[in-house]
Motif scaffolding. Structure first.
Motif, PDB file in Angstrom:
ATOM      1  N   LEU A  65       0.490 -49.296 -17.270  1.00 57.67           N
ATOM      2  CA  LEU A  65       1.387 -50.224 -16.186  1.00 57.67           C
ATOM      3  C   LEU A  65       2.369 -51.046 -16.613  1.00 57.67           C
ATOM      4  CD1 LEU A  65      -1.882 -51.692 -14.129  1.00 57.67           C
ATOM      5  CD2 LEU A  65      -0.399 -49.740 -13.762  1.00 57.67           C
ATOM      6  N   THR A  66       2.689 -50.978 -18.034  1.00 54.18           N
ATOM      7  CA  THR A  66       3.832 -51.711 -18.523  1.00 54.18           C
ATOM      8  C   THR A  66       5.118 -51.701 -17.964  1.00 54.18           C
ATOM      9  OG1 THR A  66       4.188 -50.324 -20.386  1.00 54.18           O
ATOM     10  CG2 THR A  66       2.654 -52.266 -20.745  1.00 54.18           C
ATOM     11  N   ASP A  67       5.612 -50.566 -17.505  1.00 55.06           N
ATOM     12  CA  ASP A  67       6.864 -50.733 -16.722  1.00 55.06           C
ATOM     13  C   ASP A  67       6.603 -50.223 -15.163  1.00 55.06           C
ATOM     14  OD1 ASP A  67       6.016 -47.848 -16.698  1.00 55.06           O
ATOM     15  OD2 ASP A  67       7.851 -46.941 -17.417  1.00 55.06           O
ATOM     16  N   ALA A  68       5.586 -50.862 -14.662  1.00 54.85           N
ATOM     17  CA  ALA A  68       5.267 -50.411 -13.244  1.00 54.85           C
ATOM     18  C   ALA A  68       6.456 -51.257 -12.485  1.00 54.85           C
ATOM     19  CB  ALA A  68       3.957 -50.946 -12.871  1.00 54.85           C
ATOM     20  N   LYS A  69       6.442 -50.873 -11.124  1.00 48.24           N
ATOM     21  CA  LYS A  69       7.087 -51.723 -10.170  1.00 48.24           C
ATOM     22  C   LYS A  69       6.088 -52.052  -9.122  1.00 48.24           C
ATOM     23  CE  LYS A  69      10.605 -51.660  -6.457  1.00 48.24           C
ATOM     24  NZ  LYS A  69      11.476 -50.588  -5.793  1.00 48.24           N
ATOM     25  N   GLU A 117       4.571 -48.698  -7.866  1.00 49.72           N
ATOM     26  CA  GLU A 117       5.419 -47.648  -8.557  1.00 49.72           C
ATOM     27  C   GLU A 117       4.813 -47.406 -10.006  1.00 49.72           C
ATOM     28  OE1 GLU A 117       9.874 -45.811  -9.299  1.00 49.72           O
ATOM     29  OE2 GLU A 117       9.322 -46.821  -7.606  1.00 49.72           O
ATOM     30  N   ALA A 118       3.969 -46.725 -10.452  1.00 52.60           N
ATOM     31  CA  ALA A 118       3.229 -46.793 -11.804  1.00 52.60           C
ATOM     32  C   ALA A 118       2.848 -45.556 -12.240  1.00 52.60           C
ATOM     33  CB  ALA A 118       2.400 -48.010 -11.707  1.00 52.60           C
ATOM     34  N   ASP A 119       2.496 -45.426 -13.570  1.00 53.92           N
ATOM     35  CA  ASP A 119       1.725 -44.657 -14.131  1.00 53.92           C
ATOM     36  C   ASP A 119       0.489 -45.321 -14.433  1.00 53.92           C
ATOM     37  OD1 ASP A 119       0.436 -43.163 -16.198  1.00 53.92           O
ATOM     38  OD2 ASP A 119       2.008 -42.815 -17.503  1.00 53.92           O
ATOM     39  N   PHE A 166       5.211 -61.486  -3.459  1.00 49.95           N
ATOM     40  CA  PHE A 166       5.238 -61.333  -4.924  1.00 49.95           C
ATOM     41  C   PHE A 166       5.778 -60.155  -5.526  1.00 49.95           C
ATOM     42  CE2 PHE A 166       3.211 -59.648  -8.916  1.00 49.95           C
ATOM     43  CZ  PHE A 166       2.989 -61.011  -9.558  1.00 49.95           C
ATOM     44  N   VAL A 167       6.603 -60.197  -6.469  1.00 49.28           N
ATOM     45  CA  VAL A 167       7.745 -59.279  -6.981  1.00 49.28           C
ATOM     46  C   VAL A 167       7.244 -59.347  -8.708  1.00 49.28           C
ATOM     47  CG1 VAL A 167       9.593 -58.192  -7.480  1.00 49.28           C
ATOM     48  CG2 VAL A 167       8.952 -59.120  -5.227  1.00 49.28           C
ATOM     49  N   ALA A 168       6.666 -58.647  -9.213  1.00 47.60           N
ATOM     50  CA  ALA A 168       6.229 -58.360 -10.670  1.00 47.60           C
ATOM     51  C   ALA A 168       7.480 -58.402 -11.421  1.00 47.60           C
ATOM     52  CB  ALA A 168       5.587 -57.228 -11.098  1.00 47.60           C
ATOM     53  N   THR A 169       7.590 -59.015 -12.560  1.00 44.85           N
ATOM     54  CA  THR A 169       9.086 -59.207 -13.191  1.00 44.85           C
ATOM     55  C   THR A 169       8.380 -58.824 -14.639  1.00 44.85           C
ATOM     56  OG1 THR A 169       8.427 -61.623 -13.612  1.00 44.85           O
ATOM     57  CG2 THR A 169       9.937 -61.284 -11.834  1.00 44.85           C
ATOM     58  N   GLU A 170       7.166 -59.066 -15.175  1.00 38.51           N
ATOM     59  CA  GLU A 170       6.860 -58.648 -16.525  1.00 38.51           C
ATOM     60  C   GLU A 170       5.508 -58.091 -16.566  1.00 38.51           C
ATOM     61  OE1 GLU A 170       7.572 -60.464 -21.051  1.00 38.51           O
ATOM     62  OE2 GLU A 170       6.819 -61.629 -19.476  1.00 38.51           O
ATOM     63  N   ILE A 171       5.130 -57.054 -17.159  1.00 39.63           N
ATOM     64  CA  ILE A 171       3.729 -56.662 -17.675  1.00 39.63           C
ATOM     65  C   ILE A 171       3.461 -56.463 -18.567  1.00 39.63           C
ATOM     66  CG2 ILE A 171       2.142 -54.838 -16.852  1.00 39.63           C
ATOM     67  CD1 ILE A 171       3.851 -54.524 -14.197  1.00 39.63           C
ATOM     68  N   GLY A 208      -7.014 -52.046 -23.569  1.00 38.93           N
ATOM     69  CA  GLY A 208      -7.474 -51.173 -22.833  1.00 38.93           C
ATOM     70  C   GLY A 208      -6.783 -50.895 -21.237  1.00 38.93           C
ATOM     71  N   ASN A 209      -7.472 -51.225 -20.211  1.00 33.43           N
ATOM     72  CA  ASN A 209      -7.069 -51.347 -18.891  1.00 33.43           C
ATOM     73  C   ASN A 209      -6.609 -52.611 -18.400  1.00 33.43           C
ATOM     74  OD1 ASN A 209      -7.150 -48.416 -18.565  1.00 33.43           O
ATOM     75  ND2 ASN A 209      -9.148 -48.314 -17.713  1.00 33.43           N
ATOM     76  N   ASN A 210      -6.464 -53.544 -19.335  1.00 39.58           N
ATOM     77  CA  ASN A 210      -6.189 -54.874 -18.738  1.00 39.58           C
ATOM     78  C   ASN A 210      -4.699 -55.519 -19.132  1.00 39.58           C
ATOM     79  OD1 ASN A 210      -9.172 -54.737 -19.129  1.00 39.58           O
ATOM     80  ND2 ASN A 210      -9.092 -56.846 -18.715  1.00 39.58           N
ATOM     81  N   TYR A 211      -4.102 -55.965 -18.084  1.00 36.75           N
ATOM     82  CA  TYR A 211      -2.924 -56.253 -18.043  1.00 36.75           C
ATOM     83  C   TYR A 211      -2.656 -58.075 -17.519  1.00 36.75           C
ATOM     84  CZ  TYR A 211      -1.995 -51.373 -18.368  1.00 36.75           C
ATOM     85  OH  TYR A 211      -2.038 -49.919 -18.682  1.00 36.75           O
ATOM     86  N   ASP A 212      -1.598 -58.457 -18.223  1.00 35.69           N
ATOM     87  CA  ASP A 212      -1.135 -59.647 -17.522  1.00 35.69           C
ATOM     88  C   ASP A 212       0.139 -59.145 -16.579  1.00 35.69           C
ATOM     89  OD1 ASP A 212      -2.809 -61.790 -18.592  1.00 35.69           O
ATOM     90  OD2 ASP A 212      -1.493 -62.111 -20.116  1.00 35.69           O
ATOM     91  N   VAL A 213       0.246 -59.494 -15.479  1.00 38.79           N
ATOM     92  CA  VAL A 213       1.001 -59.159 -14.483  1.00 38.79           C
ATOM     93  C   VAL A 213       1.980 -60.349 -14.076  1.00 38.79           C
ATOM     94  CG1 VAL A 213       1.717 -58.069 -12.365  1.00 38.79           C
ATOM     95  CG2 VAL A 213       0.091 -57.061 -13.767  1.00 38.79           C
ATOM     96  N   THR A 214       2.850 -60.749 -14.700  1.00 30.71           N
ATOM     97  CA  THR A 214       3.634 -61.884 -13.915  1.00 30.71           C
ATOM     98  C   THR A 214       4.747 -61.465 -13.095  1.00 30.71           C
ATOM     99  OG1 THR A 214       3.374 -63.093 -16.204  1.00 30.71           O
ATOM    100  CG2 THR A 214       4.943 -64.000 -15.074  1.00 30.71           C
ATOM    101  N   GLY A 215       4.834 -62.446 -11.981  1.00 29.18           N
ATOM    102  CA  GLY A 215       6.101 -62.134 -11.191  1.00 29.18           C
ATOM    103  C   GLY A 215       6.458 -63.310 -10.374  1.00 29.18           C
TER     104      GLY A 215
END
Length: 177
Positions: A45-49, A39-41, A86-91, A96-103
């Motif tokens: 992605l910073t507030d994605a689920k 669930e994201a824009d 896996f459930v993301a807890t912090e993004i 640019g389009n690069n993220y650290d997705v921790t979960g």
């Protein structure tokens, strides 16, 4: 864009892993049955689920005996732990389009934080006018952290199975109406 629900198109997605074998080569495998809901824009992605579920029984290393051993209590203990989640807890946006997705990754009944290096590959419309997004992610984890500790010593020194497991995810997701 606003936040939307995206579901994974498994026929255009993959969940692969690589682990050292006999300290000299690599074994590659895939999980063929998994689900993910994002669930994201896609522009932020910073507030994605993000939630991911993998059917352990779907492991495929192109060797039935090895796959059955991996399903056994020596490794995944599929009978007692049929899913990996896996459930993301912090993004965090890196650039640019690069993220650290921790979960929280749960495997064999053990839950530990894992961070994926994720790239939002873009959004496009398929020939039928549906919005489709692409995501790529990589991570590395130590299998022993999740209770996958089986190994065998080699006559020449070293071990049969490496500890570090590299994970590569390629997702194509379709925006839900």
């Amino acid at each position: 864009m606003t936040k939307s629900v995206w579901t994974v198109d498994k026929s255009h997605s993959s969940l692969e892993f690589t682990v050292k074998h006999m300290m000299i080569s690599k074994v590659r495998g895939v999980f063929n049955d998994f689900e993910a809901v994002v669930e994201a824009d896609p522009n932020d992605l910073t507030d994605a689920k993000i939630e991911f579920s993998v059917n352990i029984n779907s492991i495929d290393t192109r060797n039935e005996d090895r796959d059955n051993h991996l399903r056994s209590n020596d490794f995944f203990d599929m009978e007692n732990h049929p899913k990996m989640t896996f459930v993301a807890t912090e993004i965090k946006k890196k650039s640019g389009n690069n993220y650290d997705v921790t979960g929280d990754l749960t495997l064999r009944g053990v839950t530990k934080p894992v961070t994926f290096d994720v790239t939002m590959e873009g959004v496009n419309k398929d020939p039928w006018g549906n919005e489709v997004a692409g995501f790529s992610g990589t991570s590395k984890l130590n299998r022993k952290d999740f209770g996958l500790v089986w190994n065998a010593a080699l006559e020449t020194g070293g071990v049969l199975v490496g500890e570090d497991v590299k994970i590569n995810i390629e997702l194509e997701a379709h925006k839900q109406a």
